[in-house]
Design an enzyme around this catalytic site. Sequence first.
Site, PDB file in Angstrom:
ATOM      1  N   LYS A 184       0.883   4.069  -2.977  1.00 58.00           N
ATOM      2  CA  LYS A 184       0.506   5.464  -2.718  1.00 58.00           C
ATOM      3  C   LYS A 184       1.686   6.416  -2.953  1.00 58.00           C
ATOM      4  CE  LYS A 184      -3.803   4.714  -1.407  1.00 58.00           C
ATOM      5  NZ  LYS A 184      -4.939   5.134  -2.262  1.00 58.00           N
ATOM      6  N   TYR A 238       0.842  -1.211   0.000  1.00 59.71           N
ATOM      7  CA  TYR A 238       0.000   0.000   0.000  1.00 59.71           C
ATOM      8  C   TYR A 238       0.875   1.259   0.000  1.00 59.71           C
ATOM      9  CZ  TYR A 238      -3.978   2.879   1.719  1.00 59.71           C
ATOM     10  OH  TYR A 238      -4.959   3.816   1.889  1.00 59.71           O
TER      11      TYR A 238
HETATM   12  P1  NAP Z   1     -13.649   2.031   1.563  1.00 60.21           P
HETATM   13  O1  NAP Z   1     -14.612   2.576   2.542  1.00 60.21           O
HETATM   14  O2  NAP Z   1     -13.112   0.646   1.705  1.00 60.21           O
HETATM   15  O3  NAP Z   1     -14.291   2.216   0.099  1.00 60.21           O
HETATM   16  C1  NAP Z   1     -13.560   1.769  -1.024  1.00 60.21           C
HETATM   17  C2  NAP Z   1     -14.289   2.183  -2.263  1.00 60.21           C
HETATM   18  O4  NAP Z   1     -13.467   1.802  -3.397  1.00 60.21           O
HETATM   19  C3  NAP Z   1     -15.617   1.486  -2.451  1.00 60.21           C
HETATM   20  O5  NAP Z   1     -16.484   2.377  -3.111  1.00 60.21           O
HETATM   21  C4  NAP Z   1     -15.260   0.297  -3.363  1.00 60.21           C
HETATM   22  O6  NAP Z   1     -16.346  -0.163  -4.147  1.00 60.21           O
HETATM   23  C5  NAP Z   1     -14.224   0.954  -4.257  1.00 60.21           C
HETATM   24  N1  NAP Z   1     -13.305   0.021  -4.915  1.00 60.21           N
HETATM   25  C6  NAP Z   1     -12.440  -0.836  -4.340  1.00 60.21           C
HETATM   26  N2  NAP Z   1     -11.761  -1.519  -5.304  1.00 60.21           N
HETATM   27  C7  NAP Z   1     -12.234  -1.064  -6.496  1.00 60.21           C
HETATM   28  C8  NAP Z   1     -11.937  -1.362  -7.850  1.00 60.21           C
HETATM   29  N3  NAP Z   1     -11.019  -2.288  -8.180  1.00 60.21           N
HETATM   30  N4  NAP Z   1     -12.619  -0.713  -8.817  1.00 60.21           N
HETATM   31  C9  NAP Z   1     -13.562   0.209  -8.504  1.00 60.21           C
HETATM   32  N5  NAP Z   1     -13.873   0.549  -7.237  1.00 60.21           N
HETATM   33  C10 NAP Z   1     -13.208  -0.080  -6.247  1.00 60.21           C
HETATM   34  O7  NAP Z   1     -12.343   2.942   1.473  1.00 60.21           O
HETATM   35  P2  NAP Z   1     -12.087   4.463   1.925  1.00 60.21           P
HETATM   36  O8  NAP Z   1     -11.551   4.465   3.302  1.00 60.21           O
HETATM   37  O9  NAP Z   1     -13.234   5.312   1.540  1.00 60.21           O
HETATM   38  O10 NAP Z   1     -10.835   4.782   0.984  1.00 60.21           O
HETATM   39  C11 NAP Z   1     -10.952   5.503  -0.234  1.00 60.21           C
HETATM   40  C12 NAP Z   1      -9.550   5.873  -0.699  1.00 60.21           C
HETATM   41  O11 NAP Z   1      -8.903   6.629   0.322  1.00 60.21           O
HETATM   42  C13 NAP Z   1      -8.647   4.666  -0.970  1.00 60.21           C
HETATM   43  O12 NAP Z   1      -7.814   4.950  -2.069  1.00 60.21           O
HETATM   44  C14 NAP Z   1      -7.816   4.577   0.293  1.00 60.21           C
HETATM   45  O13 NAP Z   1      -6.581   3.944   0.039  1.00 60.21           O
HETATM   46  C15 NAP Z   1      -7.657   6.040   0.638  1.00 60.21           C
HETATM   47  N6  NAP Z   1      -7.321   6.317   2.029  1.00 60.21           N
HETATM   48  C16 NAP Z   1      -8.162   5.954   3.040  1.00 60.21           C
HETATM   49  C17 NAP Z   1      -7.807   6.237   4.346  1.00 60.21           C
HETATM   50  C18 NAP Z   1      -8.679   5.869   5.512  1.00 60.21           C
HETATM   51  O14 NAP Z   1      -8.221   6.025   6.662  1.00 60.21           O
HETATM   52  N7  NAP Z   1      -9.897   5.429   5.315  1.00 60.21           N
HETATM   53  C19 NAP Z   1      -6.601   6.880   4.618  1.00 60.21           C
HETATM   54  C20 NAP Z   1      -5.767   7.232   3.559  1.00 60.21           C
HETATM   55  C21 NAP Z   1      -6.154   6.954   2.267  1.00 60.21           C
HETATM   56  P3  NAP Z   1     -17.385  -1.312  -3.603  1.00 60.21           P
HETATM   57  O15 NAP Z   1     -18.301  -0.609  -2.648  1.00 60.21           O
HETATM   58  O16 NAP Z   1     -18.067  -1.804  -4.848  1.00 60.21           O
HETATM   59  O17 NAP Z   1     -16.554  -2.369  -2.928  1.00 60.21           O
END
Ligand code: NAP
Length: 243
Positions: free
Chosen positions: A158, A154
């Site tokens: 990133k 990861y």
């Molecule tokens: P999340 O709640 O797990 O949601 C992930 C989203 O991505 C869902 O809409 C999922 O769709 C979609 N997804 C996953 N794989 C996919 C693919 N191959 N093609 C199309 N859509 C896909 O994650 P989140 O926390 O909102 O994270 C969103 C972004 O922020 C990610 O890039 C993550 O790395 C980044 N981020 C998150 C955090 C954190 O603390 N949460 C911190 C830093 C960065 P489905 O609903 O269909 O599964």
Amino acid sequence: MKYALVTGSSRGIGKAIAIRLAKMGYPVLINYLKNKEAAEEVVATIIANGGQAELMPFNAADGKAIEAALDAWESAHPDDYIAVLVNNAGIRKDNVLFMMSDEEWHEVLDTTLNGYFYLTRRLLKHMMPRRRGGRIVNMASLSGVKGLAGQSNYSAAKAALIGATKALAQEVAPRQITVNAVAPGFIETDMTKDLPQEELKKLVPVGRFGTAEEVAAAVAFLVSDEAAYITGEVININGGLYT
Ligand code: NAP
């Protein structure tokens, strides 16, 4: 009409960004991988609030699926183009490196990095002609800025996304296209629900996890006209955890 496409906008941070961009007046394309019901709820919420949204499902890791989805959308929307792209879809498959499987490595890199490559290359065709301009925002992470133990896959994905952001920003600046990244720390979503929040929030100077809406606010600023002179930048959104 100028559309916005947010990958992974059925849940979490992507959902909050889609709702925010719709409030700014963009018709928003809601992308997801599996969770159609959640994606339909996002569309319904946006429409109920007077905005416009439609589904655009595809696997962000699959270049052919992206081509097919965009070809179909362009045929149905001959007079529209996508002016805002938020590369948000991402997954975690944490493991220490010496135990990490090929699948854990590739699935994380494929979703974040290959997804960025296939989709951004495709959508530059919308943004570059006649200097129409555009906004690209990439979802990086604290893990890509600082590195986090147990997240070699990861962190690598990133950090690479941040390098790609800075390179593309310089390529397309003359075309009025800005390319930036945001790097959230711990944000309360499904992705972090298995983490020991009570322990981890003690590490955060602000004393809590962030919200998806707080990330969406920074993305909305980068997409706005006021941010036209900001490109190749990474905004950390981490409550002071690391800057
Ligand atoms: P999340 O709640 O797990 O949601 C992930 C989203 O991505 C869902 O809409 C999922 O769709 C979609 N997804 C996953 N794989 C996919 C693919 N191959 N093609 C199309 N859509 C896909 O994650 P989140 O926390 O909102 O994270 C969103 C972004 O922020 C990610 O890039 C993550 O790395 C980044 N981020 C998150 C955090 C954190 O603390 N949460 C911190 C830093 C960065 P489905 O609903 O269909 O599964």
